[in-house]
Design a protein around this motif. Structure first.
Motif, PDB file in Angstrom:
ATOM      1  N   ARG A 267       0.836  -1.189   0.229  1.00 31.22           N
ATOM      2  CA  ARG A 267       0.038   0.003   0.153  1.00 31.22           C
ATOM      3  C   ARG A 267       1.017   1.291   0.088  1.00 31.22           C
ATOM      4  O   ARG A 267       0.436   2.310  -0.496  1.00 31.22           O
ATOM      5  CB  ARG A 267      -0.946  -0.187   1.152  1.00 31.22           C
ATOM      6  CG  ARG A 267      -0.259  -0.045   2.578  1.00 31.22           C
ATOM      7  CD  ARG A 267      -1.200   0.019   3.785  1.00 31.22           C
ATOM      8  NE  ARG A 267      -0.755  -0.152   5.010  1.00 31.22           N
ATOM      9  CZ  ARG A 267      -0.143  -0.975   5.540  1.00 31.22           C
ATOM     10  NH1 ARG A 267      -0.754  -2.227   5.212  1.00 31.22           N
ATOM     11  NH2 ARG A 267       0.383  -0.818   6.812  1.00 31.22           N
ATOM     12  N   ASP A 268       2.100   1.331   0.667  1.00 36.00           N
ATOM     13  CA  ASP A 268       2.861   2.222   0.514  1.00 36.00           C
ATOM     14  C   ASP A 268       3.466   2.511  -0.778  1.00 36.00           C
ATOM     15  O   ASP A 268       3.681   3.806  -1.206  1.00 36.00           O
ATOM     16  CB  ASP A 268       4.127   2.235   1.743  1.00 36.00           C
ATOM     17  CG  ASP A 268       3.588   1.838   3.106  1.00 36.00           C
ATOM     18  OD1 ASP A 268       2.727   2.687   3.447  1.00 36.00           O
ATOM     19  OD2 ASP A 268       4.118   1.148   3.722  1.00 36.00           O
ATOM     20  N   GLU A 271       0.729   3.990  -2.944  1.00 39.96           N
ATOM     21  CA  GLU A 271       0.718   5.482  -2.487  1.00 39.96           C
ATOM     22  C   GLU A 271       1.829   6.474  -3.410  1.00 39.96           C
ATOM     23  O   GLU A 271       1.651   7.451  -3.789  1.00 39.96           O
ATOM     24  CB  GLU A 271       0.713   5.584  -1.208  1.00 39.96           C
ATOM     25  CG  GLU A 271       0.604   7.078  -0.753  1.00 39.96           C
ATOM     26  CD  GLU A 271      -0.867   7.931  -1.249  1.00 39.96           C
ATOM     27  OE1 GLU A 271      -0.780   9.117  -1.272  1.00 39.96           O
ATOM     28  OE2 GLU A 271      -1.575   7.161  -1.550  1.00 39.96           O
ATOM     29  N   GLU A 296      -0.116  -8.558  -4.456  1.00 47.65           N
ATOM     30  CA  GLU A 296      -0.898  -7.207  -3.775  1.00 47.65           C
ATOM     31  C   GLU A 296      -0.937  -5.895  -4.628  1.00 47.65           C
ATOM     32  O   GLU A 296      -1.830  -5.146  -4.667  1.00 47.65           O
ATOM     33  CB  GLU A 296      -0.053  -7.128  -2.424  1.00 47.65           C
ATOM     34  CG  GLU A 296      -0.360  -8.212  -1.491  1.00 47.65           C
ATOM     35  CD  GLU A 296       0.284  -7.841  -0.058  1.00 47.65           C
ATOM     36  OE1 GLU A 296       0.927  -6.613   0.195  1.00 47.65           O
ATOM     37  OE2 GLU A 296       0.387  -8.914   0.774  1.00 47.65           O
ATOM     38  N   LEU A 300      -4.118  -4.016  -6.087  1.00 49.02           N
ATOM     39  CA  LEU A 300      -4.191  -2.428  -6.027  1.00 49.02           C
ATOM     40  C   LEU A 300      -4.326  -1.651  -7.226  1.00 49.02           C
ATOM     41  O   LEU A 300      -4.181  -0.490  -7.177  1.00 49.02           O
ATOM     42  CB  LEU A 300      -3.011  -1.943  -5.032  1.00 49.02           C
ATOM     43  CG  LEU A 300      -3.118  -2.478  -3.518  1.00 49.02           C
ATOM     44  CD1 LEU A 300      -1.744  -2.011  -2.812  1.00 49.02           C
ATOM     45  CD2 LEU A 300      -4.289  -1.599  -2.914  1.00 49.02           C
TER      46      LEU A 300
END
Length: 391
Positions: A267-268, A271, A296, A300
């Motif tokens: 997720r980082d 971003e 993952e 995303l």
């Protein structure tokens, strides 16, 4: 202030009236921090103009400027009203300190100053040093990791009288405030990499005869092109995750460091891609050793896929991408450092092997993944990650 012995040696050299105070040191020896501590102290006591210069403004912001602000904040002395962020200067109690890049000819060739400090001066041309130093009234501080012999050794010291300069060699052992983790990291790498040991552990002059990428240019911007990919080399606790925007334009590579940081989750990373306006359809070519992270990222909604590995893939990749000129954005400080230190291994007889050292390879691996994808036409193939599904 919490000071190391490097601070004391620089103070003594200034008191002794040395025109040049040369700090040759290993990684984490406190040379940059110590010099800035002294310059802050000096500017609080005297009406002096202090100039701090390095190869680029991004390099300064990530290094010397950040360290200087941390020194102020550690003593609860930072005052935003004294900080001119436009001019990159700070008004001390009596003096003033300014930060500028070696590319700023108006400052290099401009008004005189009392003190000059060139941070990582091995990345600054001799003529730039000469022009700035000749406009300096009192003394010039210099610091660097001795990755190889350069103009400090070949020109400056030979032309000076012995009493004109101080030579301060420091190592990480001079910094008694280092964490045990950093010490372990330095010593672990030094145990397996002889050149790293000499330069970054012992502060001695190294050799870059076996440098893999011998030259690169610094640029401000990247060209628009369809021949583009993002390369990612995963790290976590001890190693950073490196994210590199890779573009091929008119037969040349253009590289931009988007992130270089440890302890990053998918997720980082997503971003970082979002903040840099990376299109979800662009190929994100990742280290194939971590299929879970690739899946993952794909889930995303980024077109993440594994790099192609196999016997000889690293050597073949280096050989192919190394045929073309390399351009690196000025803000890509960690990538620049890796390129300047990435070497071939040596055997016990000092003969270079056809194998890279196992260091300085996070950003170098990342851009190689993206570059090989571009050369193979993968950025136009629209290939998917097998076994992944998007939510």
């Amino acid at each position: 202030m919490k000071c190391t012995s490097v601070f004391s040696k620089n103070v003594q050299a200034y008191v002794d009236g040395k025109a040049y105070i040369i700090n040759q040191g290993s990684s984490s020896s406190s040379k940059t921090y110590s010099i800035l501590q002294f310059l802050k102290y000096l500017g609080d006591k005297k009406q002096v103009k202090i100039s701090v210069m390095s190869e680029s403004m991004p390099h300064l912001k990530l290094g010397a400027i950040n360290d200087f602000l941390n020194i102020l904040k550690a003593d609860n002395e930072y005052d935003e009203r004294r900080h001119n962020k436009t001019e990159q200067s700070y008004q001390l109690r009596k003096g003033v300190i300014e930060f500028f890049s070696a590319e700023d000819s108006g400052k290099v060739h401009g008004p005189r100053r009392d003190i000059l400090y060139i941070n990582e001066c091995n990345n600054v041309d001799y003529e730039v040093f000469y022009q700035a130093s000749m406009r300096t009234n009192l003394c010039t501080f210099l610091d660097f990791n001795p990755v190889q012999s350069f103009w400090v050794h070949d020109k400056l010291m030979p032309m000076c009288m012995a009493d004109e300069y101080a030579f301060i060699r420091s190592t990480y052992r001079d910094n008694n405030y280092l964490s045990e983790k950093i010490v372990r990291d330095i010593e672990r790498r030094a145990a397996v990499d002889d050149n790293y040991r000499r330069v970054y552990a012992e502060g001695e002059i190294g050799s870059l005869e076996g440098l893999i990428y011998k030259q690169f240019n610094l640029v401000d911007t990247l060209p628009e092109t369809n021949r583009r990919a993002v390369g990612i080399d995963f790290g976590f606790t001890n190693d950073p995750t490196a994210i590199i925007d890779v573009r091929f334009f008119n037969g040349e590579w253009y590289l931009d460091e988007l992130q270089y940081k440890s302890e990053m989750f998918a997720r980082d990373i997503a971003e970082v891609l979002r903040q840099n306006n990376i299109s979800p359809s662009l190929d994100i070519v990742c280290d194939s050793a971590d299929p879970r992270m690739i899946a993952e990222l794909y889930n995303l909604r980024y077109n993440a896929k594994p790099c192609v590995k196999g016997v000889g893939s690293i050597i073949n990749g280096i050989s192919l991408i190394g045929q073309y000129p390399i351009n690196v954005t000025k803000r890509s400080v960690n990538l620049q450092k890796e390129l300047r230190n990435y070497q071939w291994k040596k055997d016990k007889n000092g003969i270079y092997l056809n194998e890279p050292i196992g260091a300085w390879d996070h950003a170098n691996d990342a851009w190689r993944y993206g570059a090989m994808n571009i050369l193979s036409g993968g950025e136009r193939s629209g290939s998917k990650v097998v076994g992944s599904s998007r939510r």
